[in-house]
Design an enzyme around this catalytic site. Structure first.
Site, PDB file in Angstrom:
ATOM      1  N   TRP A 148       0.823  -1.218   0.000  1.00  0.00           N
ATOM      2  CA  TRP A 148       0.000   0.000   0.000  1.00  0.00           C
ATOM      3  C   TRP A 148       0.855   1.265   0.000  1.00  0.00           C
ATOM      4  CZ3 TRP A 148      -0.243  -4.091   3.392  1.00  0.00           C
ATOM      5  CH2 TRP A 148       0.537  -3.965   4.551  1.00  0.00           C
ATOM      6  N   ARG A 149       2.176   1.101  -0.036  1.00  0.00           N
ATOM      7  CA  ARG A 149       3.037   2.289  -0.070  1.00  0.00           C
ATOM      8  C   ARG A 149       3.342   2.708  -1.499  1.00  0.00           C
ATOM      9  NH1 ARG A 149       7.200   1.453   4.767  1.00  0.00           N
ATOM     10  NH2 ARG A 149       6.003   2.523   6.369  1.00  0.00           N
ATOM     11  N   GLU A 203      -5.307   0.766   5.822  1.00  0.00           N
ATOM     12  CA  GLU A 203      -5.315   1.363   7.150  1.00  0.00           C
ATOM     13  C   GLU A 203      -6.325   0.695   8.074  1.00  0.00           C
ATOM     14  OE1 GLU A 203      -3.159   3.179   8.375  1.00  0.00           O
ATOM     15  OE2 GLU A 203      -2.086   3.747   6.565  1.00  0.00           O
ATOM     16  N   GLN A 252      -4.783  -1.983  14.938  1.00  0.00           N
ATOM     17  CA  GLN A 252      -4.512  -2.962  16.006  1.00  0.00           C
ATOM     18  C   GLN A 252      -4.064  -4.311  15.453  1.00  0.00           C
ATOM     19  OE1 GLN A 252      -5.228  -2.125  19.776  1.00  0.00           O
ATOM     20  NE2 GLN A 252      -4.319  -0.586  18.462  1.00  0.00           N
ATOM     21  N   GLY A 273     -10.101 -10.829  13.126  1.00  0.00           N
ATOM     22  CA  GLY A 273     -10.520 -10.225  14.386  1.00  0.00           C
ATOM     23  C   GLY A 273     -11.099  -8.830  14.238  1.00  0.00           C
ATOM     24  N   TYR A 274     -11.619  -8.302  15.340  1.00  0.00           N
ATOM     25  CA  TYR A 274     -12.266  -6.986  15.349  1.00  0.00           C
ATOM     26  C   TYR A 274     -13.163  -6.822  14.122  1.00  0.00           C
ATOM     27  CZ  TYR A 274      -9.473  -5.406  19.313  1.00  0.00           C
ATOM     28  OH  TYR A 274      -8.914  -5.258  20.550  1.00  0.00           O
ATOM     29  N   TYR A 311      -6.982   8.727  13.610  1.00  0.00           N
ATOM     30  CA  TYR A 311      -5.779   8.176  12.999  1.00  0.00           C
ATOM     31  C   TYR A 311      -5.987   7.871  11.515  1.00  0.00           C
ATOM     32  CZ  TYR A 311      -2.543   4.972  11.102  1.00  0.00           C
ATOM     33  OH  TYR A 311      -1.664   4.408  10.234  1.00  0.00           O
ATOM     34  N   ASP A 330      -0.284   7.028  15.777  1.00  0.00           N
ATOM     35  CA  ASP A 330      -0.655   5.643  16.104  1.00  0.00           C
ATOM     36  C   ASP A 330       0.215   5.157  17.257  1.00  0.00           C
ATOM     37  OD1 ASP A 330       1.800   5.309  14.941  1.00  0.00           O
ATOM     38  OD2 ASP A 330       1.245   3.508  13.854  1.00  0.00           O
ATOM     39  N   CYS A 372      12.363   2.060  17.157  1.00  0.00           N
ATOM     40  CA  CYS A 372      11.881   2.338  18.523  1.00  0.00           C
ATOM     41  C   CYS A 372      10.779   1.356  18.899  1.00  0.00           C
ATOM     42  CB  CYS A 372      11.385   3.784  18.583  1.00  0.00           C
ATOM     43  SG  CYS A 372      11.411   4.479  20.249  1.00  0.00           S
ATOM     44  N   CYS A 398      18.392   1.152  19.879  1.00  0.00           N
ATOM     45  CA  CYS A 398      18.974   2.468  20.145  1.00  0.00           C
ATOM     46  C   CYS A 398      20.390   2.593  19.559  1.00  0.00           C
ATOM     47  CB  CYS A 398      19.013   2.734  21.653  1.00  0.00           C
ATOM     48  SG  CYS A 398      17.379   2.664  22.430  1.00  0.00           S
ATOM     49  N   CYS A 451      19.882   3.821  16.133  1.00  0.00           N
ATOM     50  CA  CYS A 451      18.859   4.853  15.973  1.00  0.00           C
ATOM     51  C   CYS A 451      19.493   6.149  15.448  1.00  0.00           C
ATOM     52  CB  CYS A 451      18.165   5.123  17.296  1.00  0.00           C
ATOM     53  SG  CYS A 451      16.943   6.461  17.196  1.00  0.00           S
TER      54      CYS A 451
END
Length: 347
Positions: free
Chosen positions: A21-22, A34, A39, A78-79, A117, A135, A189, A196, A199
DNA sequence: AAAACGTGGCA
DNA sequence: TTGCCAAGTTT
């Protein structure tokens, strides 16, 4: 330019994942991805995205589909309100937006299943509009970068994060900026074992400086898990069995399941025989046989489940009218909860 | 504002 | 086993 933003954007250019989707600006595809990813992790959602794109190439096809077909494609993700709202939103676009996908934040927000969002994500990814996508990834990244210990699950703290993002996004390409922020949260992150050491903005990270990375972000609420006892009945008749459609509100709305009796404690044969009239009106003698038990874990519930079998020679009369007769090959046309699928696959 | 809403992976 | 978390939204 802000050194933090510069570092993040440069890192993103070099490290972005090539997600399906990018490579598009099509609002329909952005929206679909999206909603699927709410979740839900990328690895889990990707195959569903591909399935939906194959079955529906535009809004009109989706709007004209049967809800049962959409739920079937959604099965296992789900959901399920997301799937029902996907359908409603498509119809909303056909009926109220003349079939044209809304191209601004305010109108996007009117679509069922599209909240802050998702509206921001579509606005920025499809139309390059300056709305920050806050998000879970971005909450975590910002909380650590600025060492913010405000609970991120309390709505009143949201504006603190939004304001920081608005300021950082100033003068940037919204599409690029939002993608970079979320990718940083997802790849560098991370919740556990944040990277880190590699990063790009470690030098500017207040949490790293204060050794609080592992304690951030803060969440105040804890989920209380309810224990429920479900008894499902495989009622055999005429080389098949029965499924009922779950109506009303609550979990698995509009999906199919085996006829159910819920008990306050563990179901026994005696209890269930005394309550079997909740499902069947049959006066004839019958017996139930225990088959299998399972445990099904959800975010807010722990389901202790028993499966029972009933064999009938005369056609059953059901108390519930939303009952369909099916068999072990045909039932695959119905959307069923994972729990039911798991059991039926054993037979 | 708080609670409900699924499923799978990981430590 | 238990707890946490994932590209949140709705009521």
């Amino acid at each position: 330019m802000n050194q933090i933003v510069l570092g993040i954007l440069y890192w993103y250019q070099k490290n972005l994942r090539n997600l399906p989707w990018r490579s598009t600006n099509d609002p329909f595809k952005i929206w679909l991805s999206e909603v699927i990813l709410q979740q839900t992790q990328v690895v889990q959602g990707t195959v569903y995205y591909e399935k939906f794109i194959e079955n529906f190439s535009n809004i009109k096809q989706l709007a004209n589909a049967e809800e049962e077909q959409i739920l079937k494609l959604w099965q296992g993700l789900g959901y399920y309100s997301r799937a029902r709202n996907l359908h409603k939103a498509a119809q909303h676009i056909i009926n109220n937006f003349n079939g044209v996908f809304p191209n601004n934040y305010k109108d996007l927000l009117k679509l069922p299943g599209v909240g802050d969002y998702t509206a921001s994500a579509i606005a920025s990814f499809a139309y390059n509009l300056p709305h920050p996508t806050l998000d879970g990834n971005v909450y975590r990244f910002i909380a650590r970068l600025y060492n913010i210990n405000l609970p991120i699950d309390e709505p009143r703290n949201k504006s603190v994060f939004i304001n920081i993002l608005m300021e950082l996004m100033e003068g940037q390409e919204p599409r690029q900026f939002n993608n970079a922020m979320m990718e940083m949260g997802a790849i560098i992150c991370k919740p556990q074992n944040p990277q880190c050491n590699i990063c790009p903005v470690a030098d500017y990270c207040e949490a790293l400086k204060n050794n609080t990375v592992e304690n951030l972000p803060v969440k105040s609420k804890k989920v209380k898990v309810q224990i429920r006892h479900l008894n499902y009945f495989f009622i055999e008749y005429n080389n098949g069995f029965y499924l009922e459609k779950r109506m009303g509100s609550g979990i698995w709305q509009n999906l199919f399941q085996l006829p159910l009796i819920e008990t306050l404690s563990e179901g026994t044969k005696e209890i269930l025989l005394s309550q079997i009239n909740l499902i069947l009106n049959n006066k004839s003698t019958m017996d139930i046989h225990f088959e299998k038990d399972m445990r099904h874990i959800l975010t807010h519930q722990r389901l202790e489940v028993k499966f029972w079998k009933i064999q009938l020679n005369i056609e059953p009369e059901f108390t519930n009218k939303k009952m369909v007769h099916t068999n072990l090959s045909e039932y695959k046309n119905y959307a069923v909860p994972k729990l039911i699928e798991n059991y039926l696959l054993l037979l």
